[in-house]
Design a protein around this motif. Structure first.
Motif, PDB file in Angstrom:
ATOM      1  N   THR A   1      -7.692   3.065  -1.396  1.00 45.48           N
ATOM      2  CA  THR A   1      -6.237   2.205  -0.445  1.00 45.48           C
ATOM      3  C   THR A   1      -6.246   3.799   0.318  1.00 45.48           C
ATOM      4  O   THR A   1      -5.833   4.360  -0.337  1.00 45.48           O
ATOM      5  CB  THR A   1      -5.629   2.116  -1.196  1.00 45.48           C
ATOM      6  OG1 THR A   1      -4.764   2.657  -2.231  1.00 45.48           O
ATOM      7  CG2 THR A   1      -6.279   0.822  -1.499  1.00 45.48           C
ATOM      8  N   ALA A   2      -4.943   3.683   2.024  1.00 47.29           N
ATOM      9  CA  ALA A   2      -4.243   4.822   1.886  1.00 47.29           C
ATOM     10  C   ALA A   2      -2.873   3.895   1.273  1.00 47.29           C
ATOM     11  O   ALA A   2      -2.376   3.598   1.417  1.00 47.29           O
ATOM     12  CB  ALA A   2      -4.486   4.586   3.614  1.00 47.29           C
ATOM     13  N   ASN A   3      -2.435   5.427   1.010  1.00 47.48           N
ATOM     14  CA  ASN A   3      -0.755   5.087   0.773  1.00 47.48           C
ATOM     15  C   ASN A   3      -0.436   5.513   1.558  1.00 47.48           C
ATOM     16  O   ASN A   3      -0.146   6.667   1.558  1.00 47.48           O
ATOM     17  CB  ASN A   3      -0.762   6.001  -1.145  1.00 47.48           C
ATOM     18  CG  ASN A   3       0.588   5.914  -1.175  1.00 47.48           C
ATOM     19  OD1 ASN A   3       0.695   4.827  -1.096  1.00 47.48           O
ATOM     20  ND2 ASN A   3       1.445   6.621  -1.819  1.00 47.48           N
ATOM     21  N   VAL A   4       0.143   4.377   2.569  1.00 49.88           N
ATOM     22  CA  VAL A   4       1.152   4.812   3.301  1.00 49.88           C
ATOM     23  C   VAL A   4       3.313   5.121   3.720  1.00 49.88           C
ATOM     24  O   VAL A   4       3.117   4.048   2.461  1.00 49.88           O
ATOM     25  CB  VAL A   4       1.561   3.549   4.749  1.00 49.88           C
ATOM     26  CG1 VAL A   4       1.722   3.509   5.766  1.00 49.88           C
ATOM     27  CG2 VAL A   4      -0.042   3.394   4.904  1.00 49.88           C
ATOM     28  N   GLN A   5       3.587   6.393   3.143  1.00 50.25           N
ATOM     29  CA  GLN A   5       4.513   6.391   3.176  1.00 50.25           C
ATOM     30  C   GLN A   5       6.214   5.439   4.569  1.00 50.25           C
ATOM     31  O   GLN A   5       5.930   5.292   4.827  1.00 50.25           O
ATOM     32  CB  GLN A   5       5.225   8.218   3.436  1.00 50.25           C
ATOM     33  CG  GLN A   5       6.442   8.684   3.197  1.00 50.25           C
ATOM     34  CD  GLN A   5       6.304   9.983   3.715  1.00 50.25           C
ATOM     35  OE1 GLN A   5       6.290  10.166   4.797  1.00 50.25           O
ATOM     36  NE2 GLN A   5       7.427  10.313   2.500  1.00 50.25           N
TER      37      GLN A   5
ATOM     38  N   SER B   1      10.032   1.544  -7.071  1.00 48.33           N
ATOM     39  CA  SER B   1      10.137   1.481  -5.616  1.00 48.33           C
ATOM     40  C   SER B   1       9.229   0.897  -4.406  1.00 48.33           C
ATOM     41  O   SER B   1       7.970   0.843  -5.062  1.00 48.33           O
ATOM     42  CB  SER B   1      10.420   2.306  -4.863  1.00 48.33           C
ATOM     43  OG  SER B   1       9.370   3.524  -4.938  1.00 48.33           O
ATOM     44  N   ALA B   2       9.182   0.342  -3.770  1.00 49.36           N
ATOM     45  CA  ALA B   2       8.000  -0.464  -2.765  1.00 49.36           C
ATOM     46  C   ALA B   2       6.716   0.432  -2.346  1.00 49.36           C
ATOM     47  O   ALA B   2       7.687   1.847  -1.673  1.00 49.36           O
ATOM     48  CB  ALA B   2       8.525  -1.242  -1.264  1.00 49.36           C
ATOM     49  N   HIS B   3       5.813   0.381  -2.478  1.00 49.60           N
ATOM     50  CA  HIS B   3       4.670   0.908  -1.761  1.00 49.60           C
ATOM     51  C   HIS B   3       3.765  -0.533  -0.914  1.00 49.60           C
ATOM     52  O   HIS B   3       3.682  -1.277  -1.182  1.00 49.60           O
ATOM     53  CB  HIS B   3       3.889   1.623  -2.991  1.00 49.60           C
ATOM     54  CG  HIS B   3       4.420   2.675  -4.049  1.00 49.60           C
ATOM     55  ND1 HIS B   3       4.372   3.784  -3.547  1.00 49.60           N
ATOM     56  CD2 HIS B   3       5.666   2.417  -4.712  1.00 49.60           C
ATOM     57  CE1 HIS B   3       5.519   4.580  -4.365  1.00 49.60           C
ATOM     58  NE2 HIS B   3       5.709   3.625  -5.267  1.00 49.60           N
TER      59      HIS B   3
END
Length: 314
Positions: free
Chosen positions: A208-212, A252-254
């Motif tokens: 997956t791409a971990n989007v900031q 926190s949300a990711h």
């Protein structure tokens, strides 16, 4: 469009404008109507249009734990305002000093000395100044004394529903992306840069791409069918947005996105993830194997959706 960060960066050439003030979270169709009127007034008076926003938003400063989740972070908001043809954005740092200004000090410091405003558009329920002591009537009186006009921004209704950021959040909370798009005037998406994460999804066989996110709270939680804009092309996929309860996290949300059939390095790139349909709520699994099975099921559901409904492919 010109961005001015902070009152201290205003210069004499910035004086003389038509202005509006608000959060403009999401820049929805109600906001768009205000900005259209602002552009008209700017042309009539021959001066630039200016939108005054705050960072953080006032409720985020005073009550951060109960402030509503943002529809758009600051960078995206500025780009949306640019797209609406705004000439200038004044972004004020909302802090104890700004929050402590009296209504008179707010008008004198920001509207008169800072912007030299010629015309002001605000909602008739707009409140400002210490203890929210200033209101629309106060502004009209101040304008009459100081030589600027004040007009109430008209409420925009669609199908009998008042358009507001709250209504958009409610629609997103119910996974009603059709209504959200109707209120926003565009599909709802989240943009951000891809960061290195724990690489757990890769170990589970579904990278997956971990989007900031860069925001305290987000208006969505769960697993969704999405399309991801990469170099102008939309790729179908599946995304999880939440606190990842099965693995140890920071609370926190990711936002993690699996892009179907994409091969390439996305680290460091900015992506826009557009949400189409909710598959399920986020949940805690008893083991990584159970998590892996759920992820595989989510990916299979995404493939079935896009393949089964070609007219809906992004």
């Amino acid at each position: 469009m010109q961005l001015v960060r902070g009152l201290h960066n205003l210069r004499p050439q910035h004086r003389g404008c038509v202005a509006t003030i608000g959060n403009f979270d999401g820049v929805h169709r109600g906001h768009q109507a205000i900005l259209a009127r602002l552009r008209e007034r700017a042309v009539e008076l021959g001066v630039p249009s200016c939108v005054v926003i705050f960072e953080p938003q006032p409720r985020e400063f005073f009550t951060p734990d109960s402030a509503p989740p943002r529809l758009a972070r600051l960078r995206d908001k500025i780009e949306l305002l640019r797209g609406e043809g705004v000439d200038r954005v004044l972004c004020l740092s909302f802090n104890q000093r700004l929050g402590g200004l009296s209504a008179t000090e707010f008008v004198d410091t920001i509207l008169i000395d800072g912007l030299g405003v010629k015309h002001l558009e605000v909602g008739d329920d707009f409140r400002f100044g210490h203890d929210r002591s200033g209101d629309f009537d106060f502004l009209r009186q101040a304008g009459a004394a100081q030589g600027f006009s004040v007009e109430a921004a008209q409420t925009v209704e669609i199908d009998g529903m008042r358009v507001s950021s709250t209504k958009v959040r409610d629609a997103l909370g119910q996974a009603d992306f059709t209504l959200a798009e109707h209120l926003l005037g565009r599909p709802f998406g989240i943009a951000g840069r891809v960061l290195h994460g724990q690489k757990l999804a890769r170990q589970l066989g579904t990278p997956t791409a971990n989007v900031q996110l860069k925001r305290r709270r987000v208006p969505l939680s769960g697993v969704y069918l999405v399309s991801t804009l990469i170099d102008g092309k939309a790729w179908p996929g599946v995304a999880n947005i939440g606190v990842r309860p099965t693995v140890a996290g920071d609370g926190s949300a990711h936002l993690e996105v699996h892009v179907l059939d994409f091969a390439g390095d996305l680290y460091g790139r900015r992506l826009t993830v557009v949400f189409h349909h909710k598959l399920r709520d986020e949940q805690r699994f008893a083991s990584l194997e159970a998590l892996k099975a759920a992820i595989n099921a989510d990916v299979a559901a995404a493939r079935a959706h896009w393949h089964g409904q070609p007219d809906e492919r992004p």
